[in-house]
Design an enzyme around this catalytic site. Structure first.
Site, PDB file in Angstrom:
ATOM      1  N   GLU A   1      -6.961 -34.609 -65.001  1.00 42.96           N
ATOM      2  CA  GLU A   1      -8.385 -34.742 -64.663  1.00 42.96           C
ATOM      3  C   GLU A   1      -9.106 -35.819 -65.467  1.00 42.96           C
ATOM      4  OE1 GLU A   1     -10.407 -30.978 -64.523  1.00 42.96           O
ATOM      5  OE2 GLU A   1      -9.300 -30.348 -62.746  1.00 42.96           O
TER       6      GLU A   1
ATOM      7  N   GLU B   1      -3.746 -27.483 -59.301  1.00 50.95           N
ATOM      8  CA  GLU B   1      -4.706 -26.456 -59.701  1.00 50.95           C
ATOM      9  C   GLU B   1      -5.555 -26.100 -58.487  1.00 50.95           C
ATOM     10  OE1 GLU B   1      -7.186 -26.912 -63.154  1.00 50.95           O
ATOM     11  OE2 GLU B   1      -5.622 -27.994 -64.265  1.00 50.95           O
TER      12      GLU B   1
END
Length: 478
Positions: A165, A378
Site C-alpha cells: 500500500e 487484502e
C-alpha cells in the site's frame, strides 16, 4: 452483479488469507530483532502497541496448522526488515532462520508463501541515519535488503510482493495515519518519496528476475474504482483524475515505465513536482512485474473540488486518526476532487465500505489497463467479535461480507479477467493499525484485548468452518 456465463474458479486458484509481521508477529525484542519504526509508534488512545501482537513468533506452528486445516493454498505474509537487518546493514542469522522455519512449515502443508518485502515496518536505524525516503540512499538500503531475501529464500518463495500500500502512505500522507503521531508532510516531500520508493521497487523486481528465475514478483497497492458522485461532467473528470492520482500513478510507473500525464500536471500545478535521475526511468521501464497484487476495501466516490474545500490542517490536528472524517479530509485533492459518501454503498460497524460490485469493476479496470494476472491480497470485514461463554464466535456478518466479494471475483472470472488468488484480511486476528485489538478481521479468534494479553488462545470462528468449505469446493459452496 450477474453474468450469463458459469465460469468456475481455476483449478489451482490460490485460496488463502493475509497477515503482516508487525501486526501479527510480536517478539519485538526477541531473536536479535532491531527496533522498527512501529516499535516506537505511539498507539491511539485505548489501543495496544505491537510488541506482542498475536505472538505468531511463538505460535507459528499452531497458526500454520490452523491455516492448513482451513485448506489454504497460499499464505500472504510479510517479513520484518528489522528482523533481517536490525541496523539496516548487518545480517541477523536468527531472523533468517525464523522465516526459514515459517516457510518450511508452510511447505509441509503444501501452502504457498506469498511474501511482502516491506509492510510498514522499517528499521528505525535507517530513519535515524537517513531521515526518510527523501534521501536517495534509502533506495540502495531497500535493494540490499531485498537482495538478502532473494539470496536466502530463493528456493522457498515463488511469489514476492514489493511494497504494501505505498499509494496509501502517499495519498493520505499529509498527516501520518497510523498511531497518534502528528507529523505533517507537503505534497512535494510525499511525491519525492513516492518516486524513490518506486525506483527501489523497480530495482528489486529486476534483481529478483536475475537471482530467482523461477520466482514471480509484483507490487501490492491498495486499489479501487472511483465513482463520480453524479453524472455531472465535472464529477466525471474529477473521478478519472482522482483515480489516476490514487491508483495509476504507482502502477503505470512500474508496469508501463512512465507516470500518467494527468498526475504530472497536477504536481506541477501544486508546485510539488519531484526530481529524478535519468537512470531512474530506465529502472522503471525494465521492472516488468509478473502480476499485480492489490488490497481492496471498497470503492471511492468523488465530487469535483471547489476552492472552499481546501485542506484544513488545523481541523486535522484536533481529530483522532481513526475518525473516518480524518481520512476524508486527507482525500481532498485541490483542483481535482474530494472523496464523499455514496448512498448506494453499505457500511460496516466501523463505517468501512461494503462494495463487492466495486471489486468486480476494479478487477476489470486493472486487467483491461495492464493485461497482467491479478491476485487480491487484502479484503476483509473488521468488527468487534463477541466471544460467547462456550467459546464460539458467530460472525455471520463476516461470512456474508466475504461471500459477496468472492461472488464479485467470480463475476470478473466470467468476463475472462485473469484472477489467480484471493487472500482476504486476515488469516488470524491481529492488531489493527488504528483500532488495536477491538477491530478484528480473522477467521481465528485470538484471546486477548488491548489491556490484557491473556492466554492468546486460538479459537475457530464460524467463518473458519465456512471458509474451509469454500476452499474444499473451490468456491462452489458459498
Amino acid at each position: 452483479m450477474q453474468t450469463t456465463q458459469n465460469t468456475s474458479f481455476p483449478k489451482h486458484f490460490l485460496w488463502g488469507a493475509s497477515t503482516s509481521s508487525f501486526q501479527f508477529e510480536g517478539g519485538a525484542t526477541l531473536g536479535n530483532k532491531g527496533i522498527s519504526v512501529q516499535d516506537l509508534q505511539q498507539p491511539n488512545p485505548g489501543c495496544c502497541d505491537f510488541s506482542v501482537a498475536s505472538d505468531h513468533y511463538h505460535h507459528y506452528k499452531e497458526d500454520i496448522a490452523l491455516m492448513a486445516e482451513m485448506g489454504f493454498k497460499a499464505y500472504r505474509m510479510s517479513i520484518a526488515w528489522s528482523r533481517i537487518l536490525p541496523d539496516g546493514f548487518h545480517l541477523n542469522p536468527e531472523g533468517i532462520d525464523f522465516y526459514k522455519n515459517i516457510f518450511n512449515e508452510c511447505h509441509r502443508y503444501h501452502i504457498e508463501p506469498i511474501v511482502t518485502i516491506f509492510h510498514f515496518d522499517i528499521p528505525q536505524a535507517l530513519i535515524d541515519l537517513y531521515g526518510s525516503w527523501l534521501d536517495r540512499r534509502m533506495i540502495d538500503a531497500y535493494v540490499d535488503y531485498a537482495k538478502q531475501l532473494f539470496k536466502h529464500y530463493k528456493d522457498d518463495v515463488h511469489y514476492w510482493l514489493t511494497f504494501n500500500e505505498q499509494n496509501m502512505l502517499i495519498f493520505f500522507g499529509a498527516v501520518d495515519i497510523m498511531g497518534s503521531n502528528r507529523m505533517f508532510h507537503s505534497d512535494k516531500e510525499l511525491y519525492q518519496q513516492a518516486h524513490h520508493q518506486l525506483v527501489a521497487q523497480a530495482r528489486a523486481m529486476i534483481l529478483c528476475h536475475e537471482l530467482c528465475p523461477t520466482a514471480k514478483i509484483g507490487p501490492v497497492p491498495n486499489i479501487t474504482c472511483c465513482y463520480p458522485k453524479t453524472c455531472h461532467p465535472l464529477d466525471y473528470i474529477a473521478a478519472k483524475r482522482f483515480c489516476d492520482l490514487r491508483n495509476y500513478f504507482y502502477l503505470d510507473a512500474l508496469v508501463k515505465g512512465q507516470y500518467p500525464t494527468t498526475c504530472l500536471s497536477y504536481l506541477q500545478q501544486q508546485e510539488a513536482m519531484f526530481t529524478w535521475e535519468a537512470k531512474d526511468m530506465d529502472y522503471l521501464k525494465n521492472a516488468h512485474p509478473d502480476f499485480i497484487a492489490f488490497n481492496y476495501y471498497g470503492g471511492a466516490t468523488v465530487e469535483h473540488w471547489k476552492k472552499e474545500d481546501a485542506l484544513n490542517l488545523e481541523q486535522l490536528q484536533n481529530m483522532e486518526n481513526h475518525d473516518i472524517s480524518f481520512l476524508s479530509i486527507l482525500a481532498q485533492k485541490p483542483s481535482i476532487g474530494k472523496s464523499v459518501s455514496n448512498e448506494y454503498i453499505a457500511k460496516t460497524s466501523y463505517n468501512m465500505n461494503i462494495d463487492p460490485i466495486g471489486l468486480t469493476a476494479t478487477l476489470i479496470d486493472l486487467y483491461d489497463r495492464y493485461h497482467l494476472p491479478l491476485i487480491i491480497t487484502e479484503n476483509g470485514c473488521g468488527c468487534e467479535d463477541e466471544l460467547t461463554p462456550d467459546e464460539c464466535i458467530h460472525d455471520d456478518y463476516r461470512i456474508d461480507y466475504l461471500r459477496q466479494h468472492i461472488l464479485a471475483v467470480k463475476a470478473a472470472l466470467d468476463l475472462n479477467v485473469d484472477v489467480f488468488g484471493y487472500c482476504p484480511w486476515s488469516a488470524i486476528d491481529l492488531i489493527s493499525t488504528r483500532e488495536g485489538c477491538r477491530k478484528r478481521y480473522g477467521f481465528v479468534y485470538v484471546n486477548r484485548d488491548d489491556f490484557d494479553v491473556k492466554d492468546l488462545k486460538r479459537i475457530r470462528k464460524d467463518s473458519f468452518y465456512w471458509y474451509q468449505k469454500v476452499i474444499q469446493s473451490n468456491g462452489s459452496q458459498l
